[in-house]
Design a protein around this motif. Structure first.
Motif, PDB file in Angstrom:
ATOM      1  N   ASN A 174       0.831  -1.215   0.000  1.00  0.00           N
ATOM      2  CA  ASN A 174       0.000   0.000   0.000  1.00  0.00           C
ATOM      3  C   ASN A 174       0.865   1.264   0.000  1.00  0.00           C
ATOM      4  OD1 ASN A 174      -2.327  -1.484  -0.008  1.00  0.00           O
ATOM      5  ND2 ASN A 174      -2.591  -1.411   2.204  1.00  0.00           N
ATOM      6  N   ILE A 175       1.936   1.230   0.779  1.00  0.00           N
ATOM      7  CA  ILE A 175       2.831   2.393   0.849  1.00  0.00           C
ATOM      8  C   ILE A 175       3.523   2.587  -0.496  1.00  0.00           C
ATOM      9  CG2 ILE A 175       4.908   3.323   1.920  1.00  0.00           C
ATOM     10  CD1 ILE A 175       4.029   1.934   4.506  1.00  0.00           C
ATOM     11  N   LYS A 176       3.988   1.511  -1.097  1.00  0.00           N
ATOM     12  CA  LYS A 176       4.630   1.591  -2.400  1.00  0.00           C
ATOM     13  C   LYS A 176       3.656   2.124  -3.435  1.00  0.00           C
ATOM     14  CE  LYS A 176       8.158  -1.972  -1.937  1.00  0.00           C
ATOM     15  NZ  LYS A 176       8.654  -3.233  -2.441  1.00  0.00           N
ATOM     16  N   ALA A 177       2.441   1.681  -3.369  1.00  0.00           N
ATOM     17  CA  ALA A 177       1.424   2.115  -4.323  1.00  0.00           C
ATOM     18  C   ALA A 177       1.112   3.602  -4.128  1.00  0.00           C
ATOM     19  CB  ALA A 177       0.165   1.284  -4.158  1.00  0.00           C
ATOM     20  N   ALA A 178       1.110   4.050  -2.869  1.00  0.00           N
ATOM     21  CA  ALA A 178       0.811   5.459  -2.593  1.00  0.00           C
ATOM     22  C   ALA A 178       1.891   6.384  -3.152  1.00  0.00           C
ATOM     23  CB  ALA A 178       0.664   5.671  -1.090  1.00  0.00           C
ATOM     24  N   PHE A 179       3.135   5.958  -3.094  1.00  0.00           N
ATOM     25  CA  PHE A 179       4.239   6.796  -3.576  1.00  0.00           C
ATOM     26  C   PHE A 179       4.716   6.434  -4.969  1.00  0.00           C
ATOM     27  CE2 PHE A 179       4.633   7.420   1.029  1.00  0.00           C
ATOM     28  CZ  PHE A 179       4.750   8.785   1.074  1.00  0.00           C
ATOM     29  N   GLU A 180       3.977   5.584  -5.636  1.00  0.00           N
ATOM     30  CA  GLU A 180       4.409   5.091  -6.944  1.00  0.00           C
ATOM     31  C   GLU A 180       4.557   6.214  -7.973  1.00  0.00           C
ATOM     32  OE1 GLU A 180       2.992   1.839 -10.261  1.00  0.00           O
ATOM     33  OE2 GLU A 180       2.006   1.890  -8.328  1.00  0.00           O
ATOM     34  N   GLY A 181       3.718   7.194  -7.993  1.00  0.00           N
ATOM     35  CA  GLY A 181       3.798   8.283  -8.972  1.00  0.00           C
ATOM     36  C   GLY A 181       4.540   9.506  -8.441  1.00  0.00           C
ATOM     37  N   PHE A 182       4.996   9.434  -7.206  1.00  0.00           N
ATOM     38  CA  PHE A 182       5.646  10.586  -6.572  1.00  0.00           C
ATOM     39  C   PHE A 182       7.113  10.630  -6.973  1.00  0.00           C
ATOM     40  CE2 PHE A 182       7.715  12.662  -2.934  1.00  0.00           C
ATOM     41  CZ  PHE A 182       7.014  13.840  -2.917  1.00  0.00           C
ATOM     42  N   VAL A 183       7.504  11.747  -7.621  1.00  0.00           N
ATOM     43  CA  VAL A 183       8.880  11.893  -8.088  1.00  0.00           C
ATOM     44  C   VAL A 183       9.387  13.268  -7.637  1.00  0.00           C
ATOM     45  CG1 VAL A 183      10.384  12.031 -10.105  1.00  0.00           C
ATOM     46  CG2 VAL A 183       8.452  10.450 -10.083  1.00  0.00           C
ATOM     47  N   ILE A 184      10.550  13.306  -7.046  1.00  0.00           N
ATOM     48  CA  ILE A 184      11.192  14.578  -6.702  1.00  0.00           C
ATOM     49  C   ILE A 184      12.224  14.859  -7.789  1.00  0.00           C
ATOM     50  CG2 ILE A 184      12.635  15.804  -5.048  1.00  0.00           C
ATOM     51  CD1 ILE A 184      11.442  14.087  -2.838  1.00  0.00           C
ATOM     52  N   ASN A 185      11.943  15.911  -8.524  1.00  0.00           N
ATOM     53  CA  ASN A 185      12.883  16.299  -9.587  1.00  0.00           C
ATOM     54  C   ASN A 185      14.019  17.126  -8.981  1.00  0.00           C
ATOM     55  OD1 ASN A 185      11.389  15.141 -11.710  1.00  0.00           O
ATOM     56  ND2 ASN A 185      10.036  16.922 -11.747  1.00  0.00           N
ATOM     57  N   PRO A 186      15.235  16.934  -9.443  1.00  0.00           N
ATOM     58  CA  PRO A 186      16.340  17.744  -8.932  1.00  0.00           C
ATOM     59  C   PRO A 186      16.131  19.211  -9.341  1.00  0.00           C
ATOM     60  CG  PRO A 186      17.098  16.337 -10.716  1.00  0.00           C
ATOM     61  CD  PRO A 186      15.671  15.969 -10.436  1.00  0.00           C
ATOM     62  N   PRO A 187      16.490  20.140  -8.475  1.00  0.00           N
ATOM     63  CA  PRO A 187      16.266  21.548  -8.804  1.00  0.00           C
ATOM     64  C   PRO A 187      17.140  21.975  -9.981  1.00  0.00           C
ATOM     65  CG  PRO A 187      17.544  21.363  -6.783  1.00  0.00           C
ATOM     66  CD  PRO A 187      17.146  19.973  -7.177  1.00  0.00           C
ATOM     67  N   ASP A 188      16.641  22.933 -10.745  1.00  0.00           N
ATOM     68  CA  ASP A 188      17.392  23.472 -11.876  1.00  0.00           C
ATOM     69  C   ASP A 188      18.369  24.516 -11.321  1.00  0.00           C
ATOM     70  OD1 ASP A 188      18.369  24.403 -14.256  1.00  0.00           O
ATOM     71  OD2 ASP A 188      16.522  25.418 -14.858  1.00  0.00           O
ATOM     72  N   MET A 189      19.627  24.212 -11.321  1.00  0.00           N
ATOM     73  CA  MET A 189      20.659  25.092 -10.761  1.00  0.00           C
ATOM     74  C   MET A 189      21.277  25.999 -11.817  1.00  0.00           C
ATOM     75  SD  MET A 189      20.600  24.434  -7.582  1.00  0.00           S
ATOM     76  CE  MET A 189      22.065  25.206  -6.976  1.00  0.00           C
TER      77      MET A 189
END
Length: 101
Positions: free
Chosen positions: A3-18
């Motif tokens: 369930n936890i994996k499914a909840a975060f499955e679409g969650f992506v943290i993109n690296p900031p544009d420096m």
């Protein structure tokens, strides 16, 4: 856990544009490279001007003092003989007065 994996499955943290931060840092660095030599040059010119002015002022003061001392010496050279002559005349007059008593 699924369930936890499914909840975060679409969650992506993109690296900031420096790129904008890097570009700004490069501009600051470039400006500093241009500014520092100009500041050094201005400081050197200011120091040279100050030293020159101070030296000229000291030379003027020395010349004025030399002129004043020469004037004092010249005046003293004329006053001392006159004072000596006046004192001798006064003593001769005094002595003459004593002898005439």
């Amino acid at each position: 856990m699924d369930n936890i994996k499914a909840a975060f499955e679409g969650f992506v943290i993109n690296p900031p544009d420096m790129s904008s931060v890097t570009a700004a840092f490069m501009q600051v660095t470039s400006a500093a490279r241009e500014t520092v030599p100009a500041l050094v040059q201005a400081g050197t010119q200011g120091g040279t001007g100050f030293s020159s002015g101070l030296l000229n002022g000291c030379n003027m003061a020395q010349n004025a003092m030399n002129g004043t001392v020469k004037s004092i010496i010249a005046t003293a050279q004329t006053i001392v003989p006159r004072l000596t002559s006046t004192a001798q005349n006064a003593m001769n007059s005094f002595n003459g007065g004593l002898c005439g008593i």
